[in-house]
Structures are given as C-alpha cells and as structure tokens.
Design an enzyme around this catalytic site. Structure first.
Site, mmCIF file in Angstrom:
data_model
loop_
_atom_site.group_PDB
_atom_site.id
_atom_site.type_symbol
_atom_site.label_atom_id
_atom_site.label_comp_id
_atom_site.label_asym_id
_atom_site.label_seq_id
_atom_site.Cartn_x
_atom_site.Cartn_y
_atom_site.Cartn_z
ATOM 1 N N HIS A 125 13.027 18.848 -30.354
ATOM 2 C CA HIS A 125 11.721 18.753 -29.674
ATOM 3 C C HIS A 125 10.847 17.710 -30.380
ATOM 4 O O HIS A 125 10.128 18.023 -31.330
ATOM 5 C CB HIS A 125 11.047 20.132 -29.659
ATOM 6 C CG HIS A 125 9.842 20.203 -28.766
ATOM 7 N ND1 HIS A 125 9.661 21.213 -27.846
ATOM 8 C CD2 HIS A 125 8.756 19.389 -28.633
ATOM 9 C CE1 HIS A 125 8.526 21.026 -27.202
ATOM 10 N NE2 HIS A 125 7.954 19.930 -27.666
ATOM 11 N N GLU B 86 2.694 28.282 -24.847
ATOM 12 C CA GLU B 86 1.927 27.550 -25.869
ATOM 13 C C GLU B 86 0.433 27.842 -25.737
ATOM 14 O O GLU B 86 -0.340 27.563 -26.640
ATOM 15 C CB GLU B 86 2.198 26.040 -25.691
ATOM 16 C CG GLU B 86 1.770 25.174 -26.864
ATOM 17 C CD GLU B 86 2.016 23.688 -26.621
ATOM 18 O OE1 GLU B 86 2.372 23.296 -25.497
ATOM 19 O OE2 GLU B 86 1.829 22.913 -27.585
ATOM 20 N N ASP C 85 6.154 9.354 -27.291
ATOM 21 C CA ASP C 85 4.804 8.764 -27.300
ATOM 22 C C ASP C 85 3.878 9.418 -28.322
ATOM 23 O O ASP C 85 2.827 8.862 -28.647
ATOM 24 C CB ASP C 85 4.162 8.781 -25.895
ATOM 25 C CG ASP C 85 4.221 10.136 -25.210
ATOM 26 O OD1 ASP C 85 4.998 11.015 -25.656
ATOM 27 O OD2 ASP C 85 3.495 10.343 -24.223
ATOM 28 N N HIS D 267 8.447 14.245 -29.174
ATOM 29 C CA HIS D 267 7.943 13.362 -28.115
ATOM 30 C C HIS D 267 7.873 11.923 -28.612
ATOM 31 O O HIS D 267 7.272 11.650 -29.657
ATOM 32 C CB HIS D 267 6.540 13.794 -27.680
ATOM 33 C CG HIS D 267 6.485 15.127 -27.008
ATOM 34 N ND1 HIS D 267 6.368 15.263 -25.645
ATOM 35 C CD2 HIS D 267 6.529 16.389 -27.511
ATOM 36 C CE1 HIS D 267 6.334 16.559 -25.332
ATOM 37 N NE2 HIS D 267 6.429 17.263 -26.452
ATOM 38 N N ASP E 91 7.504 18.191 -32.915
ATOM 39 C CA ASP E 91 6.732 17.992 -31.686
ATOM 40 C C ASP E 91 6.296 16.529 -31.563
ATOM 41 O O ASP E 91 6.790 15.808 -30.699
ATOM 42 C CB ASP E 91 5.523 18.938 -31.606
ATOM 43 C CG ASP E 91 5.059 19.177 -30.173
ATOM 44 O OD1 ASP E 91 5.827 18.876 -29.243
ATOM 45 O OD2 ASP E 91 3.938 19.684 -29.981
ATOM 46 N N GLY F 228 2.616 18.933 -20.785
ATOM 47 C CA GLY F 228 1.221 18.768 -20.395
ATOM 48 C C GLY F 228 0.425 20.064 -20.432
ATOM 49 O O GLY F 228 0.760 20.999 -21.164
ATOM 50 N N HIS G 244 8.275 23.454 -21.814
ATOM 51 C CA HIS G 244 7.142 23.882 -22.631
ATOM 52 C C HIS G 244 6.600 25.162 -21.984
ATOM 53 O O HIS G 244 6.279 25.164 -20.787
ATOM 54 C CB HIS G 244 6.025 22.834 -22.601
ATOM 55 C CG HIS G 244 6.252 21.666 -23.496
ATOM 56 N ND1 HIS G 244 7.121 20.656 -23.201
ATOM 57 C CD2 HIS G 244 5.703 21.352 -24.700
ATOM 58 C CE1 HIS G 244 7.103 19.757 -24.178
ATOM 59 N NE2 HIS G 244 6.241 20.158 -25.107
#
Ligand SMILES: O=c1[nH]cnc2c1ncn2[C@H]1C[C@H](O)[C@@H](CO)O1
Ligand SMILES: [Zn+2]
Length: 339
Positions: A15, A202, A19, A17, A279, A172, A199
């Site tokens: 996991h 959370e 960006d 990301h 993350d 998101g 996701h």
C-alpha cells in the site's frame, strides 16, 4: 530491533501511493523542466508536502496532493516519479512493491489513460532494471469521480492486467462517499477477475469494510474501524482478508486519536491477517523502516513478528503462486538468523 538491520532486511509493501511519494527534490526538478514555478523550495517545500500535525481529517490530509498534481500531467514526469519511487524503496530493501495511483488525476492536460498507465509502468520497469525491485501497479478509482471516469479505470486495469497492473482500488474521501455507492463499479472489476483491494474503515465506518468484502475485495486498505464491530472483524478473519495497515498515516488522518486506540495488537491477537505499509512516503514523511521501528517502539515487536507481517503481505499480494513462493523463501532465509 536496530534501524540498520530493519533497513537491510527484505520487506514487502502493498500500500504505497505514487503521487503521495514524490520526493521534494524530484518535484523541484519537474518544476524546472516544466518551467512552472513552485510556491516554495528547499526545506519549506518539503514541509508543505507533509500532512501537518494539526491535520484534522482524511480530507485535510488529501489536500497535500493538490501541490504535486499540476506537475504530474506529462508522461515523462510520471515515468520519473515511478522510477524514483523504486529508487527510494530499493534503498531500504523492499523486494516487491505494489504501487497505486489514480490515472484520472493525470488527464488535466490531455494525456490519455493509456499514455498515463504506460508511462508509470515504464518508470517502474526502469526501476526494476536499475535496482532489481519487482513491482506491480494498482489502479485507483476516486470516490469523488464520476461512474464513467471510474469505469474507464476498470477498463484500463483489465487491459493491462498481468502486464504491469495487478489490481484495482478505490481511494479518496471515504467519509462523504460510502462504499455501497460503488457496488456496480466494484462488481464490474470483480466479474472481470481483476483483484481488488479497497480503502475502507479509515473514517470510522466498519460497514464500508463489510461492504467491500461482500463485493469481492480480498484486501482492505487501513481497516481501522474493523475494531468497532466484532461481526465485521469475524468476517475479515473468516475470509482471510488482508488488512493493509499504515500506522503513521492513520494518526495523521485521525483514523485513530491515541496510541491506546490503535488496533495493531488487537488485530494480531484476534488472528486477523495484517501487513505494514507507508501509504504515502512524502505526505506521511515516512519509510517502511520507520513504520516497523514505530511498531517496535510502541509494542516491542521483534524480528519474528516483522517476518510474519511480511509473509502476510506476500500471501495477500496480487502475484502468482510461483512468485509468492520465491518471496516467502527469501524472507525465511534472510530472517532465519535473527532472534
Ligand atoms: O489514506 C488514504 N485514503 C484515501 N485516499 C488516499 C489516501 N492516501 C492517498 N489517497 C488518495 C490521494 C491520491 O491522489 C489518490 C491516488 O493515489 O489516493
Ligand atoms: Zn492509501
């Protein structure tokens, strides 16, 4: 546990990301190449990219991504950040990583989804050649995007499945867009045999986890809210769902407020399958080494526990049984001498 040992031991990350893991100096490089000035440079820029201490929610955490996105609208930029992410993880001996990104965030200046995915995969491949780190990409649909846009992401995942893309995710604003609203989309992926991790849990809602599993997700990103509902916990255990925990991020987004409420031990002792992840390496200002050292500091985990968490990651990875076997064997061999 010692930092240099943790850093050099082989690790798996599922996991992370793309960006959220752009290093400040790489962003500065992109700004210069693109002749698009940044509002800050040096340490000031680095500070701006990190989610602040006083961040109150996932939504506030996600605001950090607005800074980098304008610089990621060119294929060469995507290739470079993918390559650089592999360079980052190679430095701490991550031997296999699943890198996730939302292609539809990079279409603002005319790139097609195919060009976007191809550029990221080219960067990951160049990283593999340079550093020997194996990787796959996961394509994220975004909760605030239209069904049609998200459907295009599924179509692209299908097109590239087994050729650099290994699965599908939904990322998101979970608090305002419940998982149930995406049942048609997720089912579309599942019926096409695309592995799914979502996701969920959370933002305090265990029902999003239950719904994710019902729809066919085999992994859950974060999953903190599972602790609120014993029935959901049981469902996860029975389905052998892998929960991708991201400790630093979970405190920044206020998925948990206090260490006493962090469910790491609870999940482990209940028999839930969990693994550890960063993350977002830049937004959360962390590395996988840092995450394991935090768990050592908080709970006194040892190398044996760290090994188990990495075997769990291999079990849940979206790769063939043959590749899993090789990764398991490497972990077993390289953790064997540690007590
Ligand atoms: O922790 C997260 N929860 C939900 N969405 C997230 C998280 N971290 C990053 N994202 C979003 C922001 C990125 O632009 C997007 C794709 O990587 O995924
Ligand atoms: Zn995430």
């Amino acid at each position: 546990m010692k930092r240099d040992i943790v850093q050099h031991l082989p690790k798996i990350e599922l996991h992370c990301h793309l960006d959220g893991s752009v290093r400040p100096h790489i962003l500065e490089q992109l700004a210069q190449i693109q002749n698009r000035p940044l509002s800050a440079t040096g340490p000031e820029l680095a500070a701006k990219l990190i989610a602040p201490e006083e961040c109150q929610s996932l939504l506030e955490y996600l605001e950090r991504f607005d800074i980098v996105l304008p610089y990621l609208q060119e294929a060469s930029a995507l290739e470079l950040i993918a390559y650089d992410l592999i360079a980052q993880v190679a430095a701490e001996n991550v031997t296999y990583i699943e890198v996730r990104f939302a292609p539809m965030l990079f279409v603002k200046e005319g790139l097609t989804i195919t060009e976007i995915v191809a550029a990221v995969l080219a960067g990951l491949k160049r990283g593999e050649v340079a550093f020997g780190v194996k990787s796959n990409a996961l394509l994220c649909a975004m909760r605030h995007h239209s069904h049609q846009r998200n459907q295009e992401v599924i179509e692209s995942a299908k097109e590239y499945l087994g050729r650099g893309v290994a699965g599908f995710d939904l990322a998101g604003d979970e608090a305002n867009y419940p998982t149930a609203d995406f049942s048609e989309l997720i089912s579309l992926g599942v019926t096409q045999q695309i592995p799914v991790t979502l996701h969920a849990g959370e933002c305090g809602c265990p029902q999003n986890v239950a719904e994710s599993i019902r729809l066919g997700a085999t992994r859950i990103g974060h999953g903190i809210a599972i602790q609120k509902d014993p029935a959901v916990l049981q469902t996860c255990i029975e389905n052998q769902t892998l929960v991708e925990m991201c400790p630093t991020s979970n405190f920044q987004t206020k998925a948990v407020l206090e260490l006493a409420d962090y469910p790491f031990k609870h999940f482990l002792e209940a028999g839930l399958k969990i693994c550890i992840n960063t993350d977002n390496r830049t937004v959360s200002n962390t590395t996988l080494t840092d995450e394991y050292l935090k768990l050592h500091q908080w709970y006194g985990i040892d190398y044996r526990c760290m090994e188990t968490l990495n075997h769990n990651a291999v079990d849940g990875a979206f790769i063939s049984d043959q590749v899993k076997e090789a990764l398991h064997a490497q972990l077993t061999a390289e953790y064997a001498h540690l007590s």
